[in-house]
Write a protein that holds these residues in place. Sequence first.
Motif, PDB file in Angstrom:
ATOM      1  N   PHE A 102    -109.151  65.347 101.321  1.00 51.01           N
ATOM      2  CA  PHE A 102    -108.903  66.736 101.718  1.00 51.01           C
ATOM      3  C   PHE A 102    -109.207  67.713 100.586  1.00 51.01           C
ATOM      4  O   PHE A 102    -109.556  68.869 100.833  1.00 51.01           O
ATOM      5  CB  PHE A 102    -107.440  66.919 102.149  1.00 51.01           C
ATOM      6  N   ALA A 103    -109.055  67.255  99.345  1.00 55.10           N
ATOM      7  CA  ALA A 103    -109.286  68.127  98.186  1.00 55.10           C
ATOM      8  C   ALA A 103    -110.679  67.956  97.591  1.00 55.10           C
ATOM      9  O   ALA A 103    -111.004  68.604  96.603  1.00 55.10           O
ATOM     10  CB  ALA A 103    -108.235  67.848  97.115  1.00 55.10           C
ATOM     11  N   MET A 104    -111.498  67.085  98.167  1.00 54.68           N
ATOM     12  CA  MET A 104    -112.819  66.791  97.600  1.00 54.68           C
ATOM     13  C   MET A 104    -113.947  67.106  98.582  1.00 54.68           C
ATOM     14  O   MET A 104    -115.026  66.528  98.517  1.00 54.68           O
ATOM     15  CB  MET A 104    -112.884  65.317  97.193  1.00 54.68           C
ATOM     16  N   LEU A 105    -113.707  68.036  99.482  1.00 49.84           N
ATOM     17  CA  LEU A 105    -114.706  68.387 100.480  1.00 49.84           C
ATOM     18  C   LEU A 105    -115.707  69.388  99.930  1.00 49.84           C
ATOM     19  O   LEU A 105    -115.404  70.179  99.045  1.00 49.84           O
ATOM     20  CB  LEU A 105    -114.025  68.969 101.724  1.00 49.84           C
ATOM     21  N   ASP A 106    -116.887  69.383 100.511  1.00 51.05           N
ATOM     22  CA  ASP A 106    -117.953  70.283 100.080  1.00 51.05           C
ATOM     23  C   ASP A 106    -118.763  70.701 101.302  1.00 51.05           C
ATOM     24  O   ASP A 106    -118.825  69.972 102.301  1.00 51.05           O
ATOM     25  CB  ASP A 106    -118.853  69.573  99.067  1.00 51.05           C
ATOM     26  N   GLY A 107    -119.379  71.867 101.220  1.00 51.72           N
ATOM     27  CA  GLY A 107    -120.320  72.300 102.242  1.00 51.72           C
ATOM     28  C   GLY A 107    -119.771  72.237 103.651  1.00 51.72           C
ATOM     29  O   GLY A 107    -118.698  72.762 103.976  1.00 51.72           O
ATOM     30  N   GLU A 108    -120.501  71.562 104.525  1.00 51.40           N
ATOM     31  CA  GLU A 108    -120.181  71.495 105.945  1.00 51.40           C
ATOM     32  C   GLU A 108    -118.825  70.850 106.200  1.00 51.40           C
ATOM     33  O   GLU A 108    -118.151  71.161 107.189  1.00 51.40           O
ATOM     34  CB  GLU A 108    -121.287  70.695 106.648  1.00 51.40           C
ATOM     35  N   ALA A 109    -118.410  69.960 105.314  1.00 53.71           N
ATOM     36  CA  ALA A 109    -117.146  69.234 105.523  1.00 53.71           C
ATOM     37  C   ALA A 109    -115.928  70.131 105.391  1.00 53.71           C
ATOM     38  O   ALA A 109    -114.845  69.778 105.882  1.00 53.71           O
ATOM     39  CB  ALA A 109    -117.043  68.089 104.517  1.00 53.71           C
ATOM     40  N   LEU A 110    -116.063  71.286 104.770  1.00 51.14           N
ATOM     41  CA  LEU A 110    -114.922  72.185 104.583  1.00 51.14           C
ATOM     42  C   LEU A 110    -114.368  72.700 105.905  1.00 51.14           C
ATOM     43  O   LEU A 110    -113.211  73.126 105.961  1.00 51.14           O
ATOM     44  CB  LEU A 110    -115.331  73.368 103.695  1.00 51.14           C
ATOM     45  N   ASN A 111    -115.163  72.663 106.949  1.00 52.76           N
ATOM     46  CA  ASN A 111    -114.731  73.195 108.243  1.00 52.76           C
ATOM     47  C   ASN A 111    -114.216  72.127 109.193  1.00 52.76           C
ATOM     48  O   ASN A 111    -113.876  72.422 110.337  1.00 52.76           O
ATOM     49  CB  ASN A 111    -115.903  73.938 108.907  1.00 52.76           C
ATOM     50  N   LEU A 112    -114.152  70.882 108.745  1.00 48.15           N
ATOM     51  CA  LEU A 112    -113.703  69.795 109.611  1.00 48.15           C
ATOM     52  C   LEU A 112    -112.179  69.809 109.764  1.00 48.15           C
ATOM     53  O   LEU A 112    -111.452  70.087 108.806  1.00 48.15           O
ATOM     54  CB  LEU A 112    -114.124  68.444 109.033  1.00 48.15           C
TER      55      LEU A 112
END
Length: 456
Positions: A113-123
């Motif tokens: 949850f704390a290591m998301l980037d780019g497109e994954a931030l909206n999941l």
Amino acid sequence: MLTHDVVIWSIRNRKGRAKPYQLRWKVGTEPKSKAFLTKALADNFRADLLKAAKAGELFDTETGLPASMVAADAEEIPMSWYEFAAKYTAMRWPGAAAKTRESIVDSLAVTTFAMLDGEALNLPRKDIRAAMQWALIPREDGAAVPTALASTVRILRKATLPLADMADPIVARRVSDALGLTLDRRPAASDTVARRRRGLNTALEYGIDLGELKENPLKRIKQKKIAKDDAVDRRAVVNPEQARELLTAVSYVGSWHRARGRRLMAFYATLYFAGVRPAEAVGLRRDDCHLPEEGWGLLTLTKTRPSSGKQWTDTGTVHDLRGLKQRDTSAVREVPIPPELVTILRAHLEEFGTAPDGRMFRNERGGVLGASTYSRAWEEARRLAFTPQQVASPLAGRPYDLRHAALSTWLNAGVDATEVASRAGNSVEVLLKRYAKCLDGRQKQNNSKIEAALER
């Protein structure tokens, strides 16, 4: 093309972007830019460029990097968090118990949850957790991703931060905070947070071994220290009379024809009179029991059957098959049992026999006795044996509390702590720390000693 013509500008903050800190520079006539999650990362990259320019290095117009950084970049591609988590889990999986595997995956999934980037931030968080739990379990090559998780797994594979980014204090703090929250962002239980931190700490040490980290970034994050009380709640400990009332009540659970409660009575009696853990009793076999017609008997414990999800065990069954807790796989533990339990176990064998593999206790279908089965029956027994006030209290709230009652009874009877620890499968230190509050009568004795000292 290589050139000394380099201009490096200041870092700018583009608020609202996934990576808000951007560094721009120009090599010859070619403008370059790179975005970063934190200002510290951007500052470090800018400092490297300035150092190279000041040293007179030639810069490559195509990549925008000095020759030394081009070589380093070609040699090493940072490992993403997703890639690292999968690699670490695969390394730990073969030798880990089912419960340990579950704990490892939980720690790494929450860290994601704390290591998301780019497109994954909206999941959605629930989708991320489900996808990571599926992805981290080692599988045969080519195993198909479940349709419901396919899109999330695809995004996470390409859109998590490099593990090395955790060296940034801001990222490390964000990871630390994530470990302390539930899926719906409420504070997690202190035991859960401690377990997750232990799991992640071990994983990050592996990251150091791989050369992805120079040090463990979690060790720099200061946490508020809260005194941890592992002591057993004395309110949960039943006395011998209450224990026998509960065992009688168990025999009335369910219809007499189906014998649901009667089938379980000897199981609970083993927890109370022998002080064993539920998983040890679940794995108890007839060959482990010496049950003479008169006098004390003996249990020789060799195996435990802890309950886990099917995905965590090698056999694909709910129950793992392990040696004794925190002991070598070949270790055994002998527990003398009083005549009362011997009689109960002999009666149980006469009425119900054993499972095909020799197990003493089984469910109604003959399978391994599950935690949900004996927990539900226990709740019914408490309502039959106790007053409404007692039912609402912590008194014998879980079957495990019968073990607590057994060990407390032995200590209060004056049995040497070394002997109690040996029978219980604990160290003396842990035993006394956990059961100190359950030693009845000591307060009155101590008060008398203080009074005598004050009268001198």
